[in-house]
Design an enzyme around this catalytic site. Structure first.
Site, PDB file in Angstrom:
ATOM      1  N   TYR A 142      18.372  19.293  28.819  1.00  0.00           N
ATOM      2  CA  TYR A 142      17.400  18.199  28.956  1.00  0.00           C
ATOM      3  C   TYR A 142      18.092  16.842  28.836  1.00  0.00           C
ATOM      4  O   TYR A 142      17.989  15.991  29.735  1.00  0.00           O
ATOM      5  CB  TYR A 142      16.298  18.329  27.894  1.00  0.00           C
ATOM      6  CG  TYR A 142      15.484  17.056  27.708  1.00  0.00           C
ATOM      7  CD1 TYR A 142      14.677  16.569  28.737  1.00  0.00           C
ATOM      8  CD2 TYR A 142      15.529  16.326  26.515  1.00  0.00           C
ATOM      9  CE1 TYR A 142      13.946  15.388  28.586  1.00  0.00           C
ATOM     10  CE2 TYR A 142      14.801  15.155  26.350  1.00  0.00           C
ATOM     11  CZ  TYR A 142      14.015  14.687  27.384  1.00  0.00           C
ATOM     12  OH  TYR A 142      13.301  13.525  27.238  1.00  0.00           O
ATOM     13  N   LYS A 153      18.689  13.811  31.603  1.00  0.00           N
ATOM     14  CA  LYS A 153      18.200  12.432  31.434  1.00  0.00           C
ATOM     15  C   LYS A 153      19.381  11.455  31.478  1.00  0.00           C
ATOM     16  O   LYS A 153      19.279  10.368  32.042  1.00  0.00           O
ATOM     17  CB  LYS A 153      17.443  12.281  30.111  1.00  0.00           C
ATOM     18  CG  LYS A 153      16.103  12.979  30.043  1.00  0.00           C
ATOM     19  CD  LYS A 153      15.072  12.456  31.028  1.00  0.00           C
ATOM     20  CE  LYS A 153      14.561  11.064  30.712  1.00  0.00           C
ATOM     21  NZ  LYS A 153      13.431  10.688  31.604  1.00  0.00           N
ATOM     22  N   THR A 202      15.383   8.541  26.967  1.00  0.00           N
ATOM     23  CA  THR A 202      15.296   9.056  25.608  1.00  0.00           C
ATOM     24  C   THR A 202      16.544   8.709  24.792  1.00  0.00           C
ATOM     25  O   THR A 202      17.623   8.501  25.366  1.00  0.00           O
ATOM     26  CB  THR A 202      15.129  10.589  25.675  1.00  0.00           C
ATOM     27  OG1 THR A 202      15.386  11.153  24.400  1.00  0.00           O
ATOM     28  CG2 THR A 202      16.120  11.227  26.645  1.00  0.00           C
ATOM     29  N   ASP A 203      16.402   8.736  23.468  1.00  0.00           N
ATOM     30  CA  ASP A 203      17.580   8.550  22.614  1.00  0.00           C
ATOM     31  C   ASP A 203      18.457   9.810  22.587  1.00  0.00           C
ATOM     32  O   ASP A 203      19.575   9.777  22.071  1.00  0.00           O
ATOM     33  CB  ASP A 203      17.176   8.153  21.185  1.00  0.00           C
ATOM     34  CG  ASP A 203      16.309   9.190  20.485  1.00  0.00           C
ATOM     35  OD1 ASP A 203      15.910  10.183  21.113  1.00  0.00           O
ATOM     36  OD2 ASP A 203      16.011   8.997  19.278  1.00  0.00           O
ATOM     37  N   GLU A 204      17.936  10.935  23.117  1.00  0.00           N
ATOM     38  CA  GLU A 204      18.710  12.181  23.058  1.00  0.00           C
ATOM     39  C   GLU A 204      19.979  12.111  23.901  1.00  0.00           C
ATOM     40  O   GLU A 204      20.887  12.911  23.722  1.00  0.00           O
ATOM     41  CB  GLU A 204      17.840  13.370  23.478  1.00  0.00           C
ATOM     42  CG  GLU A 204      16.625  13.499  22.585  1.00  0.00           C
ATOM     43  CD  GLU A 204      15.945  14.852  22.627  1.00  0.00           C
ATOM     44  OE1 GLU A 204      16.588  15.845  22.989  1.00  0.00           O
ATOM     45  OE2 GLU A 204      14.747  14.893  22.287  1.00  0.00           O
TER      46      GLU A 204
HETATM   47  N1  NAD Z   1       8.060  12.729  24.378  1.00  0.00           N
HETATM   48  C1  NAD Z   1       8.991  11.985  23.799  1.00  0.00           C
HETATM   49  O1  NAD Z   1       9.116  11.992  22.573  1.00  0.00           O
HETATM   50  C2  NAD Z   1       9.905  11.110  24.639  1.00  0.00           C
HETATM   51  C3  NAD Z   1      10.757  10.224  23.987  1.00  0.00           C
HETATM   52  C4  NAD Z   1      11.572   9.384  24.760  1.00  0.00           C
HETATM   53  C5  NAD Z   1      11.509   9.438  26.126  1.00  0.00           C
HETATM   54  N2  NAD Z   1      10.686  10.334  26.744  1.00  0.00           N
HETATM   55  C6  NAD Z   1      10.644  10.337  28.199  1.00  0.00           C
HETATM   56  O2  NAD Z   1       9.367   9.861  28.571  1.00  0.00           O
HETATM   57  C7  NAD Z   1       8.944  10.477  29.787  1.00  0.00           C
HETATM   58  C8  NAD Z   1       7.595  11.121  29.584  1.00  0.00           C
HETATM   59  O3  NAD Z   1       7.687  12.092  28.535  1.00  0.00           O
HETATM   60  P1  NAD Z   1       6.418  12.954  28.100  1.00  0.00           P
HETATM   61  O4  NAD Z   1       6.664  13.413  26.709  1.00  0.00           O
HETATM   62  O5  NAD Z   1       5.178  12.232  28.425  1.00  0.00           O
HETATM   63  O6  NAD Z   1       6.584  14.189  29.077  1.00  0.00           O
HETATM   64  P2  NAD Z   1       5.483  15.246  29.579  1.00  0.00           P
HETATM   65  O7  NAD Z   1       6.265  16.510  29.795  1.00  0.00           O
HETATM   66  O8  NAD Z   1       4.312  15.270  28.673  1.00  0.00           O
HETATM   67  O9  NAD Z   1       4.993  14.664  30.976  1.00  0.00           O
HETATM   68  C9  NAD Z   1       5.769  14.650  32.128  1.00  0.00           C
HETATM   69  C10 NAD Z   1       4.848  14.408  33.307  1.00  0.00           C
HETATM   70  O10 NAD Z   1       5.665  14.361  34.490  1.00  0.00           O
HETATM   71  C11 NAD Z   1       5.050  15.168  35.494  1.00  0.00           C
HETATM   72  N3  NAD Z   1       6.111  15.678  36.354  1.00  0.00           N
HETATM   73  C12 NAD Z   1       7.068  16.602  36.050  1.00  0.00           C
HETATM   74  N4  NAD Z   1       7.861  16.803  37.118  1.00  0.00           N
HETATM   75  C13 NAD Z   1       7.413  15.982  38.104  1.00  0.00           C
HETATM   76  C14 NAD Z   1       7.833  15.712  39.427  1.00  0.00           C
HETATM   77  N5  NAD Z   1       8.883  16.359  39.955  1.00  0.00           N
HETATM   78  N6  NAD Z   1       7.155  14.803  40.163  1.00  0.00           N
HETATM   79  C15 NAD Z   1       6.084  14.151  39.624  1.00  0.00           C
HETATM   80  N7  NAD Z   1       5.636  14.371  38.384  1.00  0.00           N
HETATM   81  C16 NAD Z   1       6.300  15.267  37.626  1.00  0.00           C
HETATM   82  C17 NAD Z   1       4.340  16.266  34.731  1.00  0.00           C
HETATM   83  O11 NAD Z   1       3.299  16.868  35.504  1.00  0.00           O
HETATM   84  C18 NAD Z   1       3.816  15.514  33.516  1.00  0.00           C
HETATM   85  O12 NAD Z   1       2.561  14.939  33.799  1.00  0.00           O
HETATM   86  C19 NAD Z   1      10.043  11.463  30.154  1.00  0.00           C
HETATM   87  O13 NAD Z   1      10.869  10.862  31.118  1.00  0.00           O
HETATM   88  C20 NAD Z   1      10.802  11.695  28.857  1.00  0.00           C
HETATM   89  O14 NAD Z   1      12.150  12.000  29.091  1.00  0.00           O
HETATM   90  C21 NAD Z   1       9.879  11.168  26.026  1.00  0.00           C
END
Ligand code: NAD
Length: 349
Positions: A156, A160, A130-132
């Site tokens: 969080y 990350k 993430t950019d955070e």
């Molecule tokens: N949502 C955003 O805007 C955003 C932006 C940049 C990066 N990200 C990154 O992208 C990734 C996905 O984000 P998202 O928004 O889809 O998150 P989300 O919370 O919707 O999904 C996370 C998924 O990971 C699974 N999970 C959690 N812990 C687990 C574990 N220990 N083992 C296996 N599975 C596990 C959950 O069941 C869920 O299906 C993350 O790594 C997040 O940091 C998200």
């Protein structure tokens, strides 16, 4: 065969669906199905033999070892994470377990498998971040680029950041073929309604207050989720090993602007039955502690090196998103039953 982790969550499930729509290469999808993981997201491919779903934890070393040995993936895409900043403030423990220790276990399993490969270029590990991790920007600061130092401000983003550092270290120490992406805020279909955009749509349609933290002038750089998925596919295909790539939509918007835009699109697509505007439901609430003021992504590197640019503008992506939520009321109903309802009612009542 590729191994995707967290492929039942918001971005991961969009990624798996798009992947299988575009090519025939199978996917092993490892997901712990926390509150954020939802098999309904994967319903369109539930009988697709190219999709192998495994209910399990990225922290489970024995399971990981078995998956690598059995499926011999040519790539790992690590989405699995605890991802919600508010939850990390109330309970950071799960974030440390999954985001740091879980990523560590996954790296270890990948390293063990890769160590045994004849051809070391037969594996790639893409870590989704993430950019955070970069912290916050002032109004006139330049956008985050790949050289910006890490200054995470929430549990969080700190977790990350730690995982990103581990991934980097596995490249420099062991030569593991890794690449990391740092993306801005995503929105779009299948987004769990605890995050701003789906929460606002969800609450608007139920006549509930639309919560805005503080003055609503926090700026985020928004990216339609399908554009994030296309960027990840591109980095997986051609990104240089050991590098990081920032992914963003060139769409800086204040939260208040995002919410009023959503209200306007809803006014047009599904007007309130009492003739009033959805914006009347806007309610300012106490700001989140340590709330970062501005994030902005400089996405020139991925464009120059890999030729990637987002397909959607903010306006076109928001319209598609509202349409999707209006057309998928049963998905929303399903994911918002039970524990979610209790949690949201406590947070935003
Ligand atoms: N949502 C955003 O805007 C955003 C932006 C940049 C990066 N990200 C990154 O992208 C990734 C996905 O984000 P998202 O928004 O889809 O998150 P989300 O919370 O919707 O999904 C996370 C998924 O990971 C699974 N999970 C959690 N812990 C687990 C574990 N220990 N083992 C296996 N599975 C596990 C959950 O069941 C869920 O299906 C993350 O790594 C997040 O940091 C998200």
């Amino acid at each position: 065969m590729i191994l995707v982790t967290g492929g039942a969550g918001f971005i991961g499930s969009n990624f798996v669906l798009d992947w299988l729509a575009e090519q025939d290469e199978p996917v092993v999808n490892l997901d712990a199905l926390t509150y954020a993981g939802n098999l309904n997201n994967l319903r369109p491919i539930e009988n697709d033999p190219r999709h192998i779903f495994v209910h399990g934890n990225i922290g489970d070393a024995a399971l990981l070892s078995d998956l690598f040995t059995r499926h011999k993936p040519r790539a790992v895409v690590n989405f699995a994470a605890e991802s919600h900043v508010d939850r990390s403030i109330h309970g950071p423990e799960d974030f440390i377990q999954t985001n740091i220790l879980g990523t560590f276990r996954l790296l270890e399993a990948a390293r063990a498998y890769w160590g045994g490969l004849q051809n070391k270029s037969d594996l790639r590990f893409l870590h989704v971040s993430t950019d955070e991790v970069f912290g916050t920007l002032g109004a006139d600061d330049p956008a985050f680029n790949e050289e910006t130092s890490y200054r995470p401000n929430s549990p969080y983003s700190a977790s990350k950041a730690a995982s990103d550092h581990l991934v980097r270290a596995y490249f420099h120490t062991y030569g593991l073929p890794v690449v990391t992406t740092n993306c801005s805020n995503n929105y779009g279909p299948l987004h769990f309604p605890e995050k701003l955009i789906p929460l606002v749509i969800h609450n608007a349609l139920r006549g509930r207050p639309l919560p805005i933290y503080g003055d609503g002038m926090q700026i985020r750089d928004w990216l339609y989720v399908k554009d994030h998925c296309s960027a990840i596919r591109r980095v997986l295909e051609a990104g240089r090993l050991g590098e990081t790539y920032n992914i963003g939509g060139w769409n800086e918007r204040a939260n208040l602007h995002v919410v009023t835009t959503l209200c306007e699109v809803l006014d047009e697509l599904q007007p309130r039955s009492d003739g009033k505007k959805y914006s009347e439901q806007i309610a300012f609430v106490t700001d989140r502690p340590g709330h970062d003021r501005r994030y902005a992504i400089d996405a020139r590197k991925i464009e120059a090196e890999l030729g990637w640019r987002p397909a959607e503008t903010f306006e076109s992506g928001i319209r598609k998103t509202v349409r999707w939520y209006l057309d998928n009321a049963d998905w929303v109903e399903n994911v918002t039953s039970g524990s979610y309802r209790n949690w949201v009612e406590k947070q935003y009542a």
